[in-house]
Design a protein around this motif. Structure first.
Motif, PDB file in Angstrom:
ATOM      1  N   GLY A  35       0.826  -1.194   0.000  1.00 44.16           N
ATOM      2  CA  GLY A  35       0.000   0.000   0.000  1.00 44.16           C
ATOM      3  C   GLY A  35       0.865   1.249   0.000  1.00 44.16           C
ATOM      4  N   TRP A  36       0.312   2.310  -0.532  1.00 39.94           N
ATOM      5  CA  TRP A  36       0.931   3.626  -0.476  1.00 39.94           C
ATOM      6  C   TRP A  36       0.080   4.518   0.427  1.00 39.94           C
ATOM      7  CZ3 TRP A  36       5.641   4.989  -2.244  1.00 39.94           C
ATOM      8  CH2 TRP A  36       6.243   4.190  -3.216  1.00 39.94           C
ATOM      9  N   PHE A  37       0.746   5.242   1.286  1.00 41.79           N
ATOM     10  CA  PHE A  37       0.099   6.167   2.195  1.00 41.79           C
ATOM     11  C   PHE A  37       0.846   7.492   2.138  1.00 41.79           C
ATOM     12  CE2 PHE A  37      -2.539   3.089   4.503  1.00 41.79           C
ATOM     13  CZ  PHE A  37      -1.942   1.901   4.106  1.00 41.79           C
ATOM     14  N   ARG A  38       0.219   8.539   2.636  1.00 41.07           N
ATOM     15  CA  ARG A  38       0.920   9.807   2.695  1.00 41.07           C
ATOM     16  C   ARG A  38       0.511  10.562   3.938  1.00 41.07           C
ATOM     17  NH1 ARG A  38      -2.008  13.142  -2.307  1.00 41.07           N
ATOM     18  NH2 ARG A  38      -3.911  13.727  -1.166  1.00 41.07           N
ATOM     19  N   GLN A  39       1.387  11.441   4.343  1.00 44.25           N
ATOM     20  CA  GLN A  39       1.090  12.276   5.505  1.00 44.25           C
ATOM     21  C   GLN A  39       1.621  13.674   5.257  1.00 44.25           C
ATOM     22  OE1 GLN A  39       2.472  10.776   9.308  1.00 44.25           O
ATOM     23  NE2 GLN A  39       0.916  11.982  10.372  1.00 44.25           N
ATOM     24  N   ALA A  92       3.309  15.929   0.557  1.00 42.60           N
ATOM     25  CA  ALA A  92       3.287  15.064   1.734  1.00 42.60           C
ATOM     26  C   ALA A  92       4.521  14.176   1.715  1.00 42.60           C
ATOM     27  CB  ALA A  92       2.032  14.198   1.749  1.00 42.60           C
ATOM     28  N   VAL A  93       4.734  13.482   2.810  1.00 40.53           N
ATOM     29  CA  VAL A  93       5.684  12.384   2.825  1.00 40.53           C
ATOM     30  C   VAL A  93       4.906  11.128   2.424  1.00 40.53           C
ATOM     31  CG1 VAL A  93       7.266  10.978   4.194  1.00 40.53           C
ATOM     32  CG2 VAL A  93       7.085  13.443   4.620  1.00 40.53           C
ATOM     33  N   TYR A  94       5.418  10.442   1.439  1.00 35.20           N
ATOM     34  CA  TYR A  94       4.768   9.250   0.921  1.00 35.20           C
ATOM     35  C   TYR A  94       5.489   8.005   1.444  1.00 35.20           C
ATOM     36  CZ  TYR A  94       1.800  11.929  -2.179  1.00 35.20           C
ATOM     37  OH  TYR A  94       0.842  12.789  -2.670  1.00 35.20           O
ATOM     38  N   TYR A  95       4.698   7.074   1.941  1.00 36.97           N
ATOM     39  CA  TYR A  95       5.223   5.843   2.503  1.00 36.97           C
ATOM     40  C   TYR A  95       4.654   4.642   1.758  1.00 36.97           C
ATOM     41  CZ  TYR A  95       6.131   8.823   6.595  1.00 36.97           C
ATOM     42  OH  TYR A  95       6.554   9.818   7.434  1.00 36.97           O
ATOM     43  N   CYS A  96       5.469   3.614   1.620  1.00 34.88           N
ATOM     44  CA  CYS A  96       4.925   2.338   1.191  1.00 34.88           C
ATOM     45  C   CYS A  96       4.911   1.402   2.399  1.00 34.88           C
ATOM     46  CB  CYS A  96       5.686   1.728   0.026  1.00 34.88           C
ATOM     47  SG  CYS A  96       7.410   1.281   0.338  1.00 34.88           S
ATOM     48  N   ALA A  97       3.998   0.464   2.351  1.00 35.47           N
ATOM     49  CA  ALA A  97       3.834  -0.491   3.435  1.00 35.47           C
ATOM     50  C   ALA A  97       3.465  -1.836   2.837  1.00 35.47           C
ATOM     51  CB  ALA A  97       2.755  -0.025   4.397  1.00 35.47           C
ATOM     52  N   ALA A  98       3.838  -2.902   3.507  1.00 38.61           N
ATOM     53  CA  ALA A  98       3.617  -4.239   2.965  1.00 38.61           C
ATOM     54  C   ALA A  98       3.033  -5.171   4.013  1.00 38.61           C
ATOM     55  CB  ALA A  98       4.923  -4.820   2.429  1.00 38.61           C
ATOM     56  N   SER A  99       2.314  -6.148   3.512  1.00 36.77           N
ATOM     57  CA  SER A  99       1.758  -7.176   4.372  1.00 36.77           C
ATOM     58  C   SER A  99       1.397  -8.383   3.528  1.00 36.77           C
ATOM     59  CB  SER A  99       0.505  -6.656   5.085  1.00 36.77           C
ATOM     60  OG  SER A  99      -0.098  -7.686   5.843  1.00 36.77           O
ATOM     61  N   SER A 100       1.343  -9.541   4.146  1.00 40.08           N
ATOM     62  CA  SER A 100       0.892 -10.732   3.439  1.00 40.08           C
ATOM     63  C   SER A 100      -0.612 -10.673   3.193  1.00 40.08           C
ATOM     64  CB  SER A 100       1.247 -11.989   4.233  1.00 40.08           C
ATOM     65  OG  SER A 100       0.686 -11.925   5.523  1.00 40.08           O
ATOM     66  N   SER A 101      -1.299  -9.801   3.881  1.00 38.83           N
ATOM     67  CA  SER A 101      -2.736  -9.626   3.724  1.00 38.83           C
ATOM     68  C   SER A 101      -3.036  -8.353   2.958  1.00 38.83           C
ATOM     69  CB  SER A 101      -3.408  -9.552   5.094  1.00 38.83           C
ATOM     70  OG  SER A 101      -4.722  -9.042   4.992  1.00 38.83           O
ATOM     71  N   THR A 102      -3.795  -8.452   1.878  1.00 39.37           N
ATOM     72  CA  THR A 102      -4.167  -7.252   1.128  1.00 39.37           C
ATOM     73  C   THR A 102      -4.984  -6.306   1.998  1.00 39.37           C
ATOM     74  OG1 THR A 102      -4.171  -8.477  -0.957  1.00 39.37           O
ATOM     75  CG2 THR A 102      -5.353  -6.387  -0.917  1.00 39.37           C
TER      76      THR A 102
END
Length: 124
Positions: A35-39, A92-102
């Motif tokens: 996922g991509w998120f931003r703050q 914003a600051v953009y972050y990526c995040a990962a998980s085995s679950s969508t």
């Protein structure tokens, strides 16, 4: 463990484009949804979009639909966020995040891994 590193941020004028990359190392990345998120300063972190491990399912927040595109290349352990028609409010600051679950990388999810973020600044 999966380590994530974002890159590609920078300063761009309104209407311009940037492509962010999220490169993974560590455990096999190919089975992780991203996922991509931003703050933005003074604001809560918000969901931007996400892609399933296979790339067959892609999700976007309403405010980026038609402007941002998420893709991935599992052979390169990389997920991309192509951002077009950028607006000052995309700063914003953009972050990526990962998980085995969508589900965990969607809005209100709880990803297992986070990158350190990359700054995107859009000038008017």
């Amino acid at each position: 463990q999966v380590q994530l590193a974002e890159s590609g941020g920078g300063l761009v004028q309104a209407g311009g484009s940037l492509r962010l990359s999220c490169v993974a190392s560590g455990r096999t990345f190919g089975r992780n949804a991203v996922g991509w998120f931003r703050q933005a300063p003074g604001k809560e972190r918000e969901f931007v979009g996400a892609i399933s491990w296979s790339g067959s399912s892609i999700f976007y927040a309403d405010f980026v639909k038609g402007r941002f595109t998420i893709s991935r290349d599992n052979a390169k352990n990389t997920v991309y966020l192509q951002m077009n028609s950028l607006k000052p409010e995309d700063t914003a600051v953009y972050y990526c995040a990962a998980s085995s679950s969508t589900r965990a990388v969607l809005e209100d999810g709880d990803p297992d891994y986070w990158g350190q973020g990359t700054q995107v600044t859009v000038s008017s």
